[in-house]
Write an enzyme that holds these catalytic residues in place. Structure first.
Site, PDB file in Angstrom:
ATOM      1  N   HIS A 245     -21.167  -4.714 -38.190  1.00  0.00           N
ATOM      2  CA  HIS A 245     -19.762  -4.556 -37.787  1.00  0.00           C
ATOM      3  C   HIS A 245     -19.575  -3.788 -36.475  1.00  0.00           C
ATOM      4  CE1 HIS A 245     -18.712  -5.881 -41.883  1.00  0.00           C
ATOM      5  NE2 HIS A 245     -19.494  -4.939 -42.361  1.00  0.00           N
TER       6      HIS A 245
HETATM    7  O1  RIB Z   1     -15.770  -2.416 -43.068  1.00  0.00           O
HETATM    8  C1  RIB Z   1     -16.796  -2.067 -42.177  1.00  0.00           C
HETATM    9  C2  RIB Z   1     -16.535  -0.737 -41.559  1.00  0.00           C
HETATM   10  O2  RIB Z   1     -16.498   0.267 -42.588  1.00  0.00           O
HETATM   11  C3  RIB Z   1     -17.650  -0.281 -40.607  1.00  0.00           C
HETATM   12  O3  RIB Z   1     -17.104   0.520 -39.601  1.00  0.00           O
HETATM   13  C4  RIB Z   1     -18.553   0.536 -41.478  1.00  0.00           C
HETATM   14  O4  RIB Z   1     -19.276   1.534 -40.759  1.00  0.00           O
HETATM   15  C5  RIB Z   1     -17.553   1.213 -42.372  1.00  0.00           C
HETATM   16  O5  RIB Z   1     -17.049   2.340 -41.682  1.00  0.00           O
END
Ligand code: RIB
Ligand code: CA
Length: 315
Positions: A245
């Site tokens: 992500h």
């Molecule tokens: O949903 C993904 C996000 O949530 C990313 O930033 C991961 O690090 C968590 O913080």
């Protein structure tokens, strides 16, 4: 004062393995000037996200990076954490040494306000990789900074991909929906990498092997971070690899051409517990609501991983 021929950024983060890779990519990229890391509670409580940020800076060999502790929890709800994804330390995977670096005394919220006021208008980009508590608190404490911020480039939200912490909500938004509502109503230009984008950036075995093939300490540690982090999503989605992500934010800043998206209206559910934290994205433009965010939904995944591998190998 920031260096004018680089893009000046403040990374707001809750490390987290994917945050760690995003930070490593930023610290390895000459296009960016990382003015500091502001830390927020999210994946794990603040004491651990601070420690993890220090560990990542030391792993990168960038011990002059300033790390500022921020909010211990959301603006109006109890903190929800994600040890089930990130492990009890929040940075499970590689065995990284206890940090010798110390965090700054200044609070991350005050650092954001100070830096925005001290630099020329629209010079600094805020890069939130976790709950938006620090950013929203800064905007509430110092409303004058909003028009001075160049852009907010963030990971969060989801629409066609639904949610990952509830059926409706992505974790970063879900943890602090009130903060997200403040940010999306701020009028500041926003680029958002939601699950609809990040789910197309999968950490396949081939891509992790390419990292390990570099044979450097940092690439090995990065591969170990990803190996641990991806197991939860591989099991959940039945895919080869999990979505990486947060590095989508850093990669967008360095090579925006790797991404596609469109301007949309985005509003945040802050009332119903059933859909709390949902990002309601008007992707098809069925309303006349103001288009307040560039919503990314496509990524050149191989180009993305090539960039990460190439840059992290320089550390
Ligand atoms: O949903 C993904 C996000 O949530 C990313 O930033 C991961 O690090 C968590 O913080
Ligand atoms: Ca994160």
């Amino acid at each position: 004062m920031a260096n004018n021929d680089k893009r000046a950024i403040i990374i707001d983060t809750d490390p987290g393995q994917d945050d760690a890779v995003a930070i490593l990519l930023a610290l390895a990229s000459p296009e960016l000037e990382v003015l500091g890391l502001t830390i927020v509670a999210g994946n794990v409580p603040l004491d651990l996200t601070v420690k993890n940020a220090l560990k990542v800076c030391e792993l990168a060999g960038k011990t002059d990076t300033k790390v500022f502790p921020g909010a211990t929890g959301p603006m109006g709800r109890p903190l929800v954490t994600a040890e089930h994804v990130h492990g009890e330390t929040g940075l499970n995977g590689p065995d990284l040494p206890e940090p010798t670096m110390l965090p700054q005394d200044q609070n991350g919220v005050d650092f954001i306000i100070e830096q925005i006021r001290a630099n020329k208008d629209r010079h600094i980009t805020l890069c939130p990789l976790g709950p938006l508590t620090n950013i929203a608190t800064a905007l509430q404490k110092a409303p004058d900074i909003a028009p001075k911020i160049r852009e907010i480039v963030m990971m969060g939200g989801g629409f066609f991909e639904g949610g990952n912490i509830t059926p409706a909500a992505e974790f970063n938004i879900y943890v602090d929906p009130q903060a997200a509502d403040i940010v999306f109503k701020s009028g500041i230009p926003i680029v958002m990498a939601p699950l609809d984008c990040t789910h197309k950036a999968l950490t396949t075995k081939e891509r992790i092997d390419a990292l390990r093939a570099k044979g450097t300490k940092v690439c090995d540690a990065t591969a170990d971070l990803i190996d641990f982090f991806e197991r939860f999503d591989e099991e959940k989605y039945g895919t080869d690899g999990g979505p990486l992500h947060d590095p989508c934010v850093t990669a967008y800043l360095i090579k925006p051409e790797l991404f596609l998206g469109r301007m949309c209206n985005v509003e945040i559910e802050t009332e119903s517990e059933l859909t709390m934290g949902m990002t309601v994205i008007d992707w098809w433009g069925v309303t006349d609501r103001k288009k307040n965010a560039m919503v990314l939904n496509q990524v050149d995944a191989q180009g993305f991983f090539n960039l990460i591998t190439e840059r992290v190998a320089t550390l």
